[in-house]
Design an enzyme around this catalytic site. Structure first.
Site, PDB file in Angstrom:
ATOM      1  N   ARG A  59      92.416  43.125 102.867  1.00 48.76           N
ATOM      2  CA  ARG A  59      91.332  42.383 102.047  1.00 48.76           C
ATOM      3  C   ARG A  59      90.361  43.383 101.563  1.00 48.76           C
ATOM      4  O   ARG A  59      90.293  44.446 101.563  1.00 48.76           O
ATOM      5  CB  ARG A  59      90.503  41.830 103.414  1.00 48.76           C
ATOM      6  N   GLY A  60      89.876  42.736 100.419  1.00 48.31           N
ATOM      7  CA  GLY A  60      88.840  43.382  99.772  1.00 48.31           C
ATOM      8  C   GLY A  60      87.679  42.566  99.556  1.00 48.31           C
ATOM      9  O   GLY A  60      87.521  41.631 100.010  1.00 48.31           O
ATOM     10  N   ASP A  95      88.118  49.455  86.342  1.00 49.25           N
ATOM     11  CA  ASP A  95      87.879  49.712  87.577  1.00 49.25           C
ATOM     12  C   ASP A  95      88.828  50.670  88.302  1.00 49.25           C
ATOM     13  O   ASP A  95      89.221  50.408  89.384  1.00 49.25           O
ATOM     14  CB  ASP A  95      87.842  48.274  88.385  1.00 49.25           C
ATOM     15  N   MET A 124      86.670  40.828  97.160  1.00 50.21           N
ATOM     16  CA  MET A 124      86.817  39.688  96.376  1.00 50.21           C
ATOM     17  C   MET A 124      88.034  39.013  96.781  1.00 50.21           C
ATOM     18  O   MET A 124      88.107  37.710  96.282  1.00 50.21           O
ATOM     19  CB  MET A 124      86.973  40.085  95.093  1.00 50.21           C
ATOM     20  N   ALA A 125      89.167  39.351  97.587  1.00 52.09           N
ATOM     21  CA  ALA A 125      90.229  38.623  97.717  1.00 52.09           C
ATOM     22  C   ALA A 125      91.163  39.319  98.859  1.00 52.09           C
ATOM     23  O   ALA A 125      90.803  40.253  99.510  1.00 52.09           O
ATOM     24  CB  ALA A 125      91.093  38.852  96.340  1.00 52.09           C
ATOM     25  N   GLU A 126      92.075  38.591  99.138  1.00 54.74           N
ATOM     26  CA  GLU A 126      93.106  38.812 100.155  1.00 54.74           C
ATOM     27  C   GLU A 126      94.255  38.954  99.366  1.00 54.74           C
ATOM     28  O   GLU A 126      94.650  38.216  98.506  1.00 54.74           O
ATOM     29  CB  GLU A 126      93.309  37.673 101.373  1.00 54.74           C
ATOM     30  N   LEU A 163      98.319  41.630 103.901  1.00 51.77           N
ATOM     31  CA  LEU A 163      98.360  42.973 103.750  1.00 51.77           C
ATOM     32  C   LEU A 163      97.036  43.751 103.483  1.00 51.77           C
ATOM     33  O   LEU A 163      97.207  45.063 104.006  1.00 51.77           O
ATOM     34  CB  LEU A 163      99.263  43.388 102.373  1.00 51.77           C
ATOM     35  N   LYS A 221      97.966  37.648  95.562  1.00 52.90           N
ATOM     36  CA  LYS A 221      96.516  37.905  95.807  1.00 52.90           C
ATOM     37  C   LYS A 221      95.739  36.581  95.589  1.00 52.90           C
ATOM     38  O   LYS A 221      95.911  36.145  94.612  1.00 52.90           O
ATOM     39  CB  LYS A 221      96.007  39.052  94.819  1.00 52.90           C
TER      40      LYS A 221
END
Length: 625
Positions: A19-20, A143, A22-24, A17, A40
């Site tokens: 990517r960031g 955040d 820090m995570a997928e 969905l 996640k």
């Protein structure tokens, strides 16, 4: 085709969905509950840190306790063991979340800006509703930014990434890392930028930055490097939003500037206060907060764009229309040419902090009487904090003002104190305080509990509306068999109707499938079999069997719908029953000329010893049961 990856023995991982840093995030299917979820997966390089894994799990578990319509729910957490190219094994933590259809506020700003002012304030109020609940549960997001806010096609607001942001904040990440933390510098509170401990008011500052951006098209502070932006959060004042978008009314300016106060004591003290002033700004009513915003920005030279008028003095008309698109290059607000100045910013930050420390030491010395300055011989005047419990908020503020004290109001749910009345004060009643001191007044926002309404017999949509109306949300939805409830309607809830639960709790629904399971009624008396089937909402019809049987008269021999079959309610079940009269044999009359024999129509001359059997004819019960 390779088998899908399965996490925790139940989550089939599907397509990516997003990517960031820090995570997928992948879409996945929960095979146990048959629903779509989002999974996640933490980046493998972060997963190697055992302390980060521990914080990740702890915060994920805390976030899993948040049940609110404006928060993306966390369902489960765990870790998947993966083998690296070198043969090493690493535990890769994952979090299973509610799958939300829609798009992030960041995507929305890229395509739909400008937004109408009412829409900007409505989105922010939805975020604040989720934060009010999370703060009440002891969770600080840390955040808040447009990428962490999801908007569904129905317009619902969902705040994402609770817990993960908390874990990152507790880790060794800094502003100089090329990670997701860098991308959030535009929404850092001053206390976060200074590395101090944060609380719920830091989330409110970040929300103020977000509101500023969706109103004007840009964050309040920008710079070449994250540290430059952080410096501005600590030491510079933002321009009022109306300086970039002239259609923004003064009341909205006040709300934003109040949220962006450098001193957290001068900000809104709760998300509920922030949201209340947003509603007042939309409705044109006088604001309850924003009293410190005027003081905070008084140091700036007054101009037509920056002069701030106290909002309580003049109620404003509700804002209408869409904001004009504002770009960084639109005159007269052209940005300075980009240049690499962040090394100088680092030096300036160090100098400011050093000078501040020296100044504080000097002030402390003077306060201790060691600075050689003139000493006063009389102690400052003091007053006693009154007992304000159960007083209305207005009465409490009036009493404190009459004593020369200032008041700061915070709100908290309370089941014993009426909405709008004072729960307690800090300092406590009877305490001696200096005239001019601040007293924090804790005011009840009403009961924190709700009674689960009886929604049996309602459709799922009607049940959702009834639960939302009392501050509850819909949890898991399952189906069940019921002979009395129509398909698609609610059979029961968990917790049950009339149960008292905390507001924001999720209520599970059991929806009628419209089917029932057919029991085995063979061998039972017809009356008992018919009653059992009709109690399940089934129709019946019975006939006597024409096949010889040893079954007891009047008992069910066969049924045309197999036992344990799942059928629609009101399905017809045909039963065959052993006859009440069993077959009998009788000898024919003797071959004589007796009048009886000759008169019997069923008798006929036969050879000696022949017989004719008489058999009863079975009939149905004729009632069409």
């Amino acid at each position: 085709m390779p088998a899908p990856r399965v996490l925790g023995g139940r989550y089939e991982v599907g397509s990516l969905l997003g990517r960031g840093g820090m995570a997928e995030v992948h879409v996945a299917r929960d095979t146990r509950l048959g629903r779509m979820v989002a999974v996640k997966l933490l980046r493998s390089d972060l997963a190697r840190d055992p302390s980060f894994q521990a914080r990740f799990r702890r915060e994920a578990q805390a976030a899993a306790g948040l049940n609110h319509p404006s928060i993306v729910a966390v369902y489960d957490t765990g870790a998947d063991t993966t083998v690296e190219p070198g043969g090493g094994r690493v535990e890769l933590p994952w979090i299973v979340m509610e799958y939300v259809e829609g798009r992030t506020l960041r995507d929305m700003l890229r395509t739909d800006h400008p937004l109408a002012i009412e829409e900007c304030l409505s989105i922010t109020e939805g975020i604040l509703n989720g934060l009010e609940y999370s703060h009440r549960m002891g969770i600080v997001h840390r955040d808040i930014k447009p990428a962490n806010v999801m908007i569904t096609p129905a317009g619902e607001i969902k705040v994402m990434d609770f817990g993960i942001a908390r874990a990152v904040s507790d880790s060794s990440a800094t502003l100089t890392q090329t990670s997701a933390v860098m991308g959030t510098a535009q929404y850092l509170s001053p206390e976060q930028a200074r590395g101090e401990q944060v609380d719920s008011r830091s989330d409110l500052y970040s929300t103020g930055c977000l509101l500023y951006e969706i109103l004007t098209g840009r964050p309040p502070f920008t710079g070449d490097a994250p540290v430059a932006v952080a410096y501005q959060h600590v030491s510079e004042q933002p321009r009022p939003p109306s300086a970039l978008a002239p259609q923004i009314p003064p009341a909205v300016d006040h709300v934003v500037l109040m949220a962006l106060s450098k001193d957290r004591e001068h900000r809104y003290q709760s998300a509920a206060d922030f949201a209340d002033d947003l509603r007042r700004a939309v409705e044109g009513r006088p604001l309850r907060g924003a009293s410190f915003a005027t003081q905070t920005f008084a140091a700036a030279p007054p101009t037509a764009a920056t002069t701030v008028t106290p909002p309580v003095a003049v109620p404003v008309s509700p804002p209408t229309g869409a904001l004009p698109r504002v770009s960084d290059g639109d005159p007269p607000y052209e940005e300075e040419p980009t240049r690499r100045r962040w090394p100088w910013v680092l030096l300036i930050v160090a100098l400011v902090l050093g000078i501040g420390g020296v100044g504080t030491a000097l002030l402390n010395n003077n306060d201790d009487g060691s600075g050689g300055g003139e000493q006063t011989s009389s102690a400052p005047a003091t007053v006693e904090v009154p007992d304000l419990a159960n007083s209305s908020q207005a009465d409490a503020e009036q009493q404190l003002t009459a004593l020369g004290l200032t008041s700061t109001v915070t709100q908290q749910a309370d089941d014993t104190v009426a909405d709008g009345n004072v729960i307690s004060t800090n300092p406590e009643p009877g305490a001696q305080v200096t005239v001019g001191s601040k007293v924090t007044v804790l005011v009840s926002s009403g009961s924190n509990s709700a009674v689960v309404p009886d929604v049996s017999g309602k459709t799922q949509e009607e049940a959702r509306a009834a639960l939302t109306a009392v501050g509850l949300s819909v949890g898991d939805v399952t189906t069940g068999d019921s002979p009395t409830v129509d398909k698609g309607e609610v059979i029961s809830t968990d917790p049950a109707a009339q149960a008292s639960v905390p507001k924001g709790s999720a209520v599970a629904l059991t929806i009628a499938s419209g089917k029932v399971t057919v029991p085995d009624v063979t061998g039972k008396p017809l009356a008992d079999a018919v009653k059992q089937l009709r109690d399940l909402g089934l129709s019946t019809n019975s006939t006597e069997t024409t096949v010889p049987t040893d079954a007891d008269p009047g008992t069910v021999v066969t049924q045309d719908v197999s036992p344990d079959s799942s059928v629609d309610v009101r399905t017809l079940v045909n039963l065959t029953v052993a006859p009440d009269r069993t077959a009998t044999e009788s000898p024919t009359s003797s071959p004589t000329d007796s009048p009886t024999a000759s008169a019997s129509p069923s008798s006929s001359p036969t050879s000696s010893g022949s017989q004719t059997g008489a058999v009863g004819t079975p009939t149905g019960d004729g009632n069409g049961q």
